[in-house]
Design an enzyme around this catalytic site. Structure first.
Site, PDB file in Angstrom:
ATOM      1  CB  CYS A   1      -0.941  -0.002   1.197  1.00 53.02           C
ATOM      2  SG  CYS A   1      -2.090  -1.386   1.141  1.00 53.02           S
TER       3      CYS A   1
ATOM      4  CG  HIS B   1      -3.400   3.502   1.735  1.00 47.43           C
ATOM      5  ND1 HIS B   1      -3.770   3.042   0.493  1.00 47.43           N
ATOM      6  CD2 HIS B   1      -3.478   2.435   2.574  1.00 47.43           C
ATOM      7  CE1 HIS B   1      -4.048   1.754   0.582  1.00 47.43           C
ATOM      8  NE2 HIS B   1      -3.889   1.367   1.831  1.00 47.43           N
TER       9      HIS B   1
ATOM     10  CG  ASN C   1      -6.577  -1.016   0.861  1.00 50.45           C
ATOM     11  OD1 ASN C   1      -5.837  -0.580  -0.016  1.00 50.45           O
ATOM     12  ND2 ASN C   1      -6.129  -1.453   2.024  1.00 50.45           N
TER      13      ASN C   1
HETATM   14  O1  UT7 Z   1      -3.942  -0.993   3.543  1.00 54.11           O
HETATM   15  C1  UT7 Z   1      -3.241  -1.868   4.346  1.00 54.11           C
HETATM   16  C2  UT7 Z   1      -3.489  -1.594   5.756  1.00 54.11           C
HETATM   17  N1  UT7 Z   1      -4.689  -2.216   6.185  1.00 54.11           N
HETATM   18  C3  UT7 Z   1      -5.456  -1.565   7.008  1.00 54.11           C
HETATM   19  O2  UT7 Z   1      -5.174  -0.435   7.304  1.00 54.11           O
HETATM   20  C4  UT7 Z   1      -6.639  -2.258   7.611  1.00 54.11           C
HETATM   21  C5  UT7 Z   1      -6.651  -1.984   9.067  1.00 54.11           C
HETATM   22  N2  UT7 Z   1      -7.737  -2.614   9.775  1.00 54.11           N
HETATM   23  C6  UT7 Z   1      -9.042  -2.269   9.628  1.00 54.11           C
HETATM   24  O3  UT7 Z   1      -9.384  -1.481   8.776  1.00 54.11           O
HETATM   25  C7  UT7 Z   1     -10.057  -2.834  10.585  1.00 54.11           C
HETATM   26  O4  UT7 Z   1      -9.363  -3.475  11.637  1.00 54.11           O
HETATM   27  C8  UT7 Z   1     -11.051  -3.809   9.949  1.00 54.11           C
HETATM   28  C9  UT7 Z   1     -12.015  -3.055   9.064  1.00 54.11           C
HETATM   29  C10 UT7 Z   1     -10.317  -4.852   9.134  1.00 54.11           C
HETATM   30  C11 UT7 Z   1     -11.879  -4.528  11.028  1.00 54.11           C
HETATM   31  O5  UT7 Z   1     -12.535  -3.555  11.828  1.00 54.11           O
HETATM   32  P1  UT7 Z   1     -12.452  -3.653  13.422  1.00 54.11           P
HETATM   33  O6  UT7 Z   1     -13.315  -2.577  13.948  1.00 54.11           O
HETATM   34  O7  UT7 Z   1     -10.989  -3.629  13.785  1.00 54.11           O
HETATM   35  O8  UT7 Z   1     -13.140  -5.030  13.703  1.00 54.11           O
HETATM   36  P2  UT7 Z   1     -12.548  -6.322  14.441  1.00 54.11           P
HETATM   37  O9  UT7 Z   1     -11.504  -6.973  13.582  1.00 54.11           O
HETATM   38  O10 UT7 Z   1     -12.157  -5.938  15.839  1.00 54.11           O
HETATM   39  O11 UT7 Z   1     -13.822  -7.234  14.484  1.00 54.11           O
HETATM   40  C12 UT7 Z   1     -14.984  -6.846  15.212  1.00 54.11           C
HETATM   41  C13 UT7 Z   1     -16.058  -7.893  14.990  1.00 54.11           C
HETATM   42  C14 UT7 Z   1     -15.561  -9.320  15.160  1.00 54.11           C
HETATM   43  O12 UT7 Z   1     -16.578 -10.074  15.757  1.00 54.11           O
HETATM   44  P3  UT7 Z   1     -16.517 -10.437  17.330  1.00 54.11           P
HETATM   45  O13 UT7 Z   1     -15.233 -11.185  17.525  1.00 54.11           O
HETATM   46  O14 UT7 Z   1     -16.519  -9.108  18.036  1.00 54.11           O
HETATM   47  O15 UT7 Z   1     -17.745 -11.242  17.549  1.00 54.11           O
HETATM   48  C15 UT7 Z   1     -15.379  -9.811  13.742  1.00 54.11           C
HETATM   49  O16 UT7 Z   1     -15.509 -11.202  13.618  1.00 54.11           O
HETATM   50  O17 UT7 Z   1     -16.547  -7.815  13.650  1.00 54.11           O
HETATM   51  C16 UT7 Z   1     -16.512  -9.112  13.046  1.00 54.11           C
HETATM   52  N3  UT7 Z   1     -16.295  -8.950  11.625  1.00 54.11           N
HETATM   53  C17 UT7 Z   1     -17.287  -8.770  10.738  1.00 54.11           C
HETATM   54  N4  UT7 Z   1     -18.626  -8.685  10.895  1.00 54.11           N
HETATM   55  C18 UT7 Z   1     -19.369  -8.477   9.792  1.00 54.11           C
HETATM   56  C19 UT7 Z   1     -15.109  -8.936  10.952  1.00 54.11           C
HETATM   57  N5  UT7 Z   1     -15.322  -8.747   9.629  1.00 54.11           N
HETATM   58  C20 UT7 Z   1     -16.663  -8.648   9.491  1.00 54.11           C
HETATM   59  C21 UT7 Z   1     -17.494  -8.429   8.361  1.00 54.11           C
HETATM   60  N6  UT7 Z   1     -18.835  -8.354   8.574  1.00 54.11           N
HETATM   61  N7  UT7 Z   1     -17.020  -8.279   7.131  1.00 54.11           N
END
Ligand code: UT7
Length: 318
Positions: free
Chosen positions: A113, A245, A275
């Protein structure tokens, strides 16, 4: 002094669109979750047979037209990509052939990225040292081909596209400075483990510990903003536009807060294409130049963070 100035920009998104509603049919997710946690509404994906070089070529022609430059005038072609058409030749060489240019150096650069800001730094150094007068920098990705479409934690995030910039030597700035960093100690948090080099080509899908990447990205981008401003003796008030980004609207908002910039001064395209890795900054830059928001003489801060970890910022006067 000799500077590298942005002469023209271009971008291209493939026609096929995948909405959040479409993703609800593929995995256990919802439009509400995706919008709230990421800001993404849809993403563009390549169709079968469409390649990274196809996207790069469209963006490149548009940037060359905007710069009013014939491709034969290019002294260097750089393509930042994580998803080259082939192992070799480089996508830059394939693009060179499409542009019907022969002889100038052309190579790919892989910093995921952060690839576009890495490539801008190289272009800037070629131009400042007099090694090149005109440089084409492209960020192009078919990152959807590295997505595991059964993994809801990653498949909602990514899209394909390309953006390009033509830089030319000038007496006036120009790129002011570039600040690049990497720390391979974090490789396992965001990776595509498969590769012919390690004998595991079948594991070629994105794996990410999203939450940890998120936290590291916010802190690191905050720090690099200070680094870029301090280096140039500038303050937050000197920044006219933040062109980040486009990984997650919440990361973008955190960087804007750090700069005390209202969101009206931030170029946000993440809703429209998710992204797109190395393509996301030049896509956003091109959109804001073409719609007239970014004007000549304004100061731009571009920053990116991604796999490696690799990250960087470029401060430029348009
Ligand atoms: O460009 C390269 C760099 N990459 C990035 O910058 C990405 C950085 N990370 C992020 O953007 C975020 O961490 C994500 C968007 C990937 C995830 O968001 P989050 O607020 O950090 O969510 P989380 O990973 O803490 O997950 C929260 C909950 C989980 O469920 P439980 O364990 O709380 O029951 C996940 O299983 O959301 C669940 N979850 C989803 N639910 C519905 C994860 N993906 C999904 C989904 N739909 N697609």
């Amino acid at each position: 002094m000799r500077f590298a100035r942005i002469l023209g920009t271009g971008s291209y998104l493939p026609e096929r669109v995948l909405t959040n509603a479409d993703l609800e049919q593929l995995v256990d997710t919802s439009d509400a979750w995706i919008r709230e946690r990421t800001g993404i509404e849809k993403r563009h994906l390549v169709s079968e047979g469409e390649t990274c070089c196809d996207l790069a070529e469209q963006a490149a022609w548009r940037a060359l037209a905007a710069a009013k430059l014939d491709p034969t005038q290019l002294d260097l072609i750089l393509v930042a990509t994580t998803t080259p058409d082939q192992f070799f030749p480089s996508t830059a060489c394939l693009l060179q052939q499409r542009l019907d240019v022969h002889g100038c150096p052309a190579f790919d650069l892989q910093a995921v990225c952060a690839g576009f800001v890495y490539a801008l730094d190289i272009a800037d150094k070629y131009i400042r040292t007099g090694a090149a007068r005109y440089v084409l920098v492209v960020g192009a990705e078919t990152i959807s081909r590295l997505v595991d479409w059964t993994d809801r934690t990653t498949c909602v995030l990514f899209g394909d596209g390309a953006g390009a910039v033509v830089l030319g030597a000038s007496d006036t700035p120009g790129i002011l400075s570039a600040h690049l960093h990497a720390d391979g100690g974090y490789a396992s948090l965001l990776q595509v483990p498969g590769g012919h080099g390690n004998g595991q080509p079948q594991r070629a899908f994105i794996e990410m510990r999203g939450n940890e990447v998120f936290r590291f990205a916010v802190t690191t981008l905050g720090r690099i903003v200070d680094e870029a401003l301090d280096y140039n003796g500038l303050t937050k008030d000197d920044i006219d536009w933040l062109i980040p980004h486009q990984a997650n609207i919440r990361i973008i908002q955190a960087t804007a807060r750090k700069l005390d910039l209202p969101m009206e001064r931030v170029i946000v395209t993440v809703a429209e294409h998710g992204n797109t890795s190395s393509a996301s900054i030049p896509l956003a830059l091109d959109q804001a130049i073409r719609d007239g928001r970014i004007q000549r003489g304004e100061t731009l801060l571009m920053e990116a963070f991604g796999g490696g970890f690799a990250w960087g910022a470029v401060l430029a006067r348009y």
